[in-house]
Design a protein around this motif. Sequence first.
Motif, PDB file in Angstrom:
ATOM      1  N   LEU A  10       0.880 116.307  10.267  1.00 34.37           N
ATOM      2  CA  LEU A  10       2.011 115.501   9.792  1.00 34.37           C
ATOM      3  C   LEU A  10       1.893 115.240   8.292  1.00 34.37           C
ATOM      4  CD1 LEU A  10       2.315 112.914  12.717  1.00 34.37           C
ATOM      5  CD2 LEU A  10       4.079 114.561  12.020  1.00 34.37           C
ATOM      6  N   VAL A  11       0.660 114.924   7.835  1.00 39.43           N
ATOM      7  CA  VAL A  11       0.452 114.673   6.402  1.00 39.43           C
ATOM      8  C   VAL A  11       0.653 115.978   5.618  1.00 39.43           C
ATOM      9  CG1 VAL A  11      -1.235 114.015   4.637  1.00 39.43           C
ATOM     10  CG2 VAL A  11      -1.034 112.657   6.733  1.00 39.43           C
ATOM     11  N   ASN A  12       0.061 117.056   6.095  1.00 40.05           N
ATOM     12  CA  ASN A  12       0.198 118.338   5.385  1.00 40.05           C
ATOM     13  C   ASN A  12       1.657 118.761   5.240  1.00 40.05           C
ATOM     14  OD1 ASN A  12      -2.419 119.033   4.635  1.00 40.05           O
ATOM     15  ND2 ASN A  12      -2.886 119.918   6.639  1.00 40.05           N
ATOM     16  N   LYS A  64      -1.400 113.774  -8.272  1.00 34.62           N
ATOM     17  CA  LYS A  64      -2.804 113.485  -7.980  1.00 34.62           C
ATOM     18  C   LYS A  64      -2.936 112.445  -6.857  1.00 34.62           C
ATOM     19  CE  LYS A  64      -6.668 114.968  -9.368  1.00 34.62           C
ATOM     20  NZ  LYS A  64      -6.895 116.403  -9.135  1.00 34.62           N
ATOM     21  N   VAL A  65      -2.168 111.375  -6.947  1.00 33.92           N
ATOM     22  CA  VAL A  65      -2.282 110.319  -5.930  1.00 33.92           C
ATOM     23  C   VAL A  65      -1.934 110.876  -4.537  1.00 33.92           C
ATOM     24  CG1 VAL A  65      -1.347 108.105  -5.119  1.00 33.92           C
ATOM     25  CG2 VAL A  65      -1.854 108.424  -7.549  1.00 33.92           C
ATOM     26  N   PHE A  66      -0.836 111.637  -4.462  1.00 33.87           N
ATOM     27  CA  PHE A  66      -0.427 112.181  -3.156  1.00 33.87           C
ATOM     28  C   PHE A  66      -1.387 113.276  -2.700  1.00 33.87           C
ATOM     29  CE2 PHE A  66       3.702 110.267  -2.100  1.00 33.87           C
ATOM     30  CZ  PHE A  66       3.928 109.553  -3.259  1.00 33.87           C
ATOM     31  N   GLU A  67      -1.860 114.077  -3.659  1.00 37.72           N
ATOM     32  CA  GLU A  67      -2.766 115.179  -3.307  1.00 37.72           C
ATOM     33  C   GLU A  67      -4.097 114.646  -2.798  1.00 37.72           C
ATOM     34  OE1 GLU A  67      -3.837 117.677  -6.629  1.00 37.72           O
ATOM     35  OE2 GLU A  67      -4.034 119.400  -5.306  1.00 37.72           O
ATOM     36  N   LEU A  68      -4.635 113.614  -3.451  1.00 41.46           N
ATOM     37  CA  LEU A  68      -5.909 113.039  -3.001  1.00 41.46           C
ATOM     38  C   LEU A  68      -5.751 112.357  -1.650  1.00 41.46           C
ATOM     39  CD1 LEU A  68      -7.509 111.713  -6.317  1.00 41.46           C
ATOM     40  CD2 LEU A  68      -8.207 113.675  -4.962  1.00 41.46           C
ATOM     41  N   THR A  69      -4.560 111.801  -1.381  1.00 39.87           N
ATOM     42  CA  THR A  69      -4.322 111.199  -0.063  1.00 39.87           C
ATOM     43  C   THR A  69      -4.281 112.297   0.998  1.00 39.87           C
ATOM     44  OG1 THR A  69      -3.051 109.434  -1.114  1.00 39.87           O
ATOM     45  CG2 THR A  69      -2.825 109.657   1.261  1.00 39.87           C
ATOM     46  N   ARG A  70      -3.643 113.384   0.651  1.00 42.84           N
ATOM     47  CA  ARG A  70      -3.613 114.526   1.564  1.00 42.84           C
ATOM     48  C   ARG A  70      -5.038 115.070   1.801  1.00 42.84           C
ATOM     49  NH1 ARG A  70      -3.278 120.429   0.281  1.00 42.84           N
ATOM     50  NH2 ARG A  70      -2.497 121.378   2.177  1.00 42.84           N
ATOM     51  N   ASP A  71      -5.829 115.192   0.735  1.00 41.66           N
ATOM     52  CA  ASP A  71      -7.233 115.608   0.866  1.00 41.66           C
ATOM     53  C   ASP A  71      -7.999 114.640   1.774  1.00 41.66           C
ATOM     54  OD1 ASP A  71      -6.838 117.674  -0.879  1.00 41.66           O
ATOM     55  OD2 ASP A  71      -7.975 116.789  -2.548  1.00 41.66           O
ATOM     56  N   ALA A  72      -7.691 113.349   1.628  1.00 40.02           N
ATOM     57  CA  ALA A  72      -8.365 112.337   2.446  1.00 40.02           C
ATOM     58  C   ALA A  72      -8.049 112.571   3.923  1.00 40.02           C
ATOM     59  CB  ALA A  72      -7.941 110.933   2.019  1.00 40.02           C
ATOM     60  N   ASN A  79     -14.404 115.291   8.995  1.00 41.12           N
ATOM     61  CA  ASN A  79     -15.694 114.580   8.935  1.00 41.12           C
ATOM     62  C   ASN A  79     -15.652 113.123   9.347  1.00 41.12           C
ATOM     63  OD1 ASN A  79     -16.505 117.003   7.557  1.00 41.12           O
ATOM     64  ND2 ASN A  79     -15.727 116.111   5.656  1.00 41.12           N
ATOM     65  N   GLY A  80     -14.454 112.576   9.456  1.00 38.99           N
ATOM     66  CA  GLY A  80     -14.334 111.159   9.802  1.00 38.99           C
ATOM     67  C   GLY A  80     -14.574 110.200   8.647  1.00 38.99           C
ATOM     68  N   VAL A  81     -14.884 110.746   7.474  1.00 37.15           N
ATOM     69  CA  VAL A  81     -15.068 109.896   6.287  1.00 37.15           C
ATOM     70  C   VAL A  81     -14.430 110.555   5.072  1.00 37.15           C
ATOM     71  CG1 VAL A  81     -17.215 108.721   6.951  1.00 37.15           C
ATOM     72  CG2 VAL A  81     -17.314 110.950   5.823  1.00 37.15           C
ATOM     73  N   VAL A  82     -14.159 109.738   4.041  1.00 41.96           N
ATOM     74  CA  VAL A  82     -13.568 110.255   2.808  1.00 41.96           C
ATOM     75  C   VAL A  82     -14.565 110.102   1.666  1.00 41.96           C
ATOM     76  CG1 VAL A  82     -11.733 109.957   1.098  1.00 41.96           C
ATOM     77  CG2 VAL A  82     -11.232 109.712   3.546  1.00 41.96           C
ATOM     78  N   ASP A 136      -5.459 104.357   2.992  1.00 42.23           N
ATOM     79  CA  ASP A 136      -6.380 103.217   3.080  1.00 42.23           C
ATOM     80  C   ASP A 136      -7.835 103.667   2.933  1.00 42.23           C
ATOM     81  OD1 ASP A 136      -4.373 101.368   3.322  1.00 42.23           O
ATOM     82  OD2 ASP A 136      -4.541 101.141   5.497  1.00 42.23           O
ATOM     83  N   ALA A 137      -8.172 104.796   3.546  1.00 42.94           N
ATOM     84  CA  ALA A 137      -9.555 105.295   3.452  1.00 42.94           C
ATOM     85  C   ALA A 137      -9.861 105.733   2.020  1.00 42.94           C
ATOM     86  CB  ALA A 137      -9.751 106.454   4.429  1.00 42.94           C
ATOM     87  N   LEU A 138      -8.900 106.391   1.390  1.00 43.23           N
ATOM     88  CA  LEU A 138      -9.075 106.814  -0.007  1.00 43.23           C
ATOM     89  C   LEU A 138      -9.196 105.596  -0.923  1.00 43.23           C
ATOM     90  CD1 LEU A 138      -8.998 108.946  -2.299  1.00 43.23           C
ATOM     91  CD2 LEU A 138      -6.497 108.848  -2.153  1.00 43.23           C
ATOM     92  N   SER A 139      -8.310 104.622  -0.731  1.00 40.14           N
ATOM     93  CA  SER A 139      -8.341 103.405  -1.548  1.00 40.14           C
ATOM     94  C   SER A 139      -9.681 102.686  -1.417  1.00 40.14           C
ATOM     95  CB  SER A 139      -7.248 102.428  -1.120  1.00 40.14           C
ATOM     96  OG  SER A 139      -5.993 102.985  -1.350  1.00 40.14           O
ATOM     97  N   ALA A 140     -10.182 102.623  -0.191  1.00 47.36           N
ATOM     98  CA  ALA A 140     -11.465 101.946   0.034  1.00 47.36           C
ATOM     99  C   ALA A 140     -12.570 102.631  -0.767  1.00 47.36           C
ATOM    100  CB  ALA A 140     -11.802 101.939   1.522  1.00 47.36           C
ATOM    101  N   ALA A 141     -12.535 103.964  -0.814  1.00 43.02           N
ATOM    102  CA  ALA A 141     -13.563 104.708  -1.561  1.00 43.02           C
ATOM    103  C   ALA A 141     -13.432 104.433  -3.066  1.00 43.02           C
ATOM    104  CB  ALA A 141     -13.446 106.202  -1.266  1.00 43.02           C
ATOM    105  N   ILE A 142     -12.204 104.370  -3.561  1.00 42.63           N
ATOM    106  CA  ILE A 142     -12.003 104.110  -5.000  1.00 42.63           C
ATOM    107  C   ILE A 142     -12.386 102.665  -5.341  1.00 42.63           C
ATOM    108  CG2 ILE A 142     -10.311 103.998  -6.885  1.00 42.63           C
ATOM    109  CD1 ILE A 142      -8.795 106.279  -5.525  1.00 42.63           C
ATOM    110  N   LYS A 143     -11.973 101.730  -4.476  1.00 42.23           N
ATOM    111  CA  LYS A 143     -12.301 100.313  -4.722  1.00 42.23           C
ATOM    112  C   LYS A 143     -13.812 100.101  -4.711  1.00 42.23           C
ATOM    113  CE  LYS A 143      -8.386  98.538  -2.215  1.00 42.23           C
ATOM    114  NZ  LYS A 143      -8.053  97.668  -1.089  1.00 42.23           N
ATOM    115  N   LYS A 144     -14.504 100.809  -3.835  1.00 42.00           N
ATOM    116  CA  LYS A 144     -15.965 100.698  -3.767  1.00 42.00           C
ATOM    117  C   LYS A 144     -16.562 101.180  -5.092  1.00 42.00           C
ATOM    118  CE  LYS A 144     -19.813 101.900  -0.751  1.00 42.00           C
ATOM    119  NZ  LYS A 144     -20.296 102.959   0.135  1.00 42.00           N
ATOM    120  N   ALA A 145     -16.000 102.276  -5.622  1.00 39.39           N
ATOM    121  CA  ALA A 145     -16.489 102.805  -6.902  1.00 39.39           C
ATOM    122  C   ALA A 145     -16.149 101.858  -8.054  1.00 39.39           C
ATOM    123  CB  ALA A 145     -15.885 104.188  -7.149  1.00 39.39           C
ATOM    124  N   MET A 146     -15.150 101.007  -7.867  1.00 42.65           N
ATOM    125  CA  MET A 146     -14.746 100.053  -8.913  1.00 42.65           C
ATOM    126  C   MET A 146     -15.630  98.810  -8.926  1.00 42.65           C
ATOM    127  SD  MET A 146     -10.590 100.166  -8.483  1.00 42.65           S
ATOM    128  CE  MET A 146     -10.237  98.863  -9.677  1.00 42.65           C
TER     129      MET A 146
END
Length: 147
Positions: A10-12, A64-72, A79-82, A136-146
């Motif tokens: 669906l995302v792809n 970039k924002v949409f592409e990274l979400t799609r990658d996520a 893998n179950g993780v981002v 949400d999973a992508l955001s969590a990874a970026i926020k953690k890096a912040m």
Amino acid sequence: GAFTEKQEALVNGSWEAFKANLPYHAGVFYTLILEKAPAAKGMFSFLADGVDTNNPKLKAHAEKVFELTRDAAVQLRANGVVVVANAPSLGAVHVEKGVVDAHFLVVKEALLKTIKEATGDKWNDELSNAWEVAYDALSAAIKKAMS
Ligand code: HEM
């Protein structure tokens, strides 16, 4: 539960619909962000003169924002993780620009509404939820890096 093959599909599929008219959808995306967070105008170098869909920087960041979400989504299914490739530098850019948690919600709402517009009559709750989980999973990874 686990991110399913169907959610990934669906995302792809809707990522393709987004990309098919990138300048237009990038314009919708930033217009929605500015409606909710007018101060973002001063944060993004390319929004100083408003939403100009011919500005290559505006198109590049939206893509970039949409592409990274799609990658996520792909990573969640596999893998179950981002894992974000350049998380430290990406985190640093956002800290430097003054991005706070609430902004991630503004961007999420804008992303989901843009996907709704891009998919038209193919849009449904399941499709929207798949994007939300990946974002949400992508955001969590970026926020953690912040932090
Ligand atoms: C820059 C991705 C959320 C504001 C960037 C860059 C990327 C990116 C890849 C370019 C970094 C570089 O220059 O190397 C993302 C992703 C997000 C996200 C994937 C969410 C999952 C946000 C949010 C805000 C924000 C919530 C605040 C509203 C910015 C700003 C820049 C930036 C102001 C600098 C852009 C410029 O002026 O050139 N982001 N971002 N981002 N991001 Fe984000």
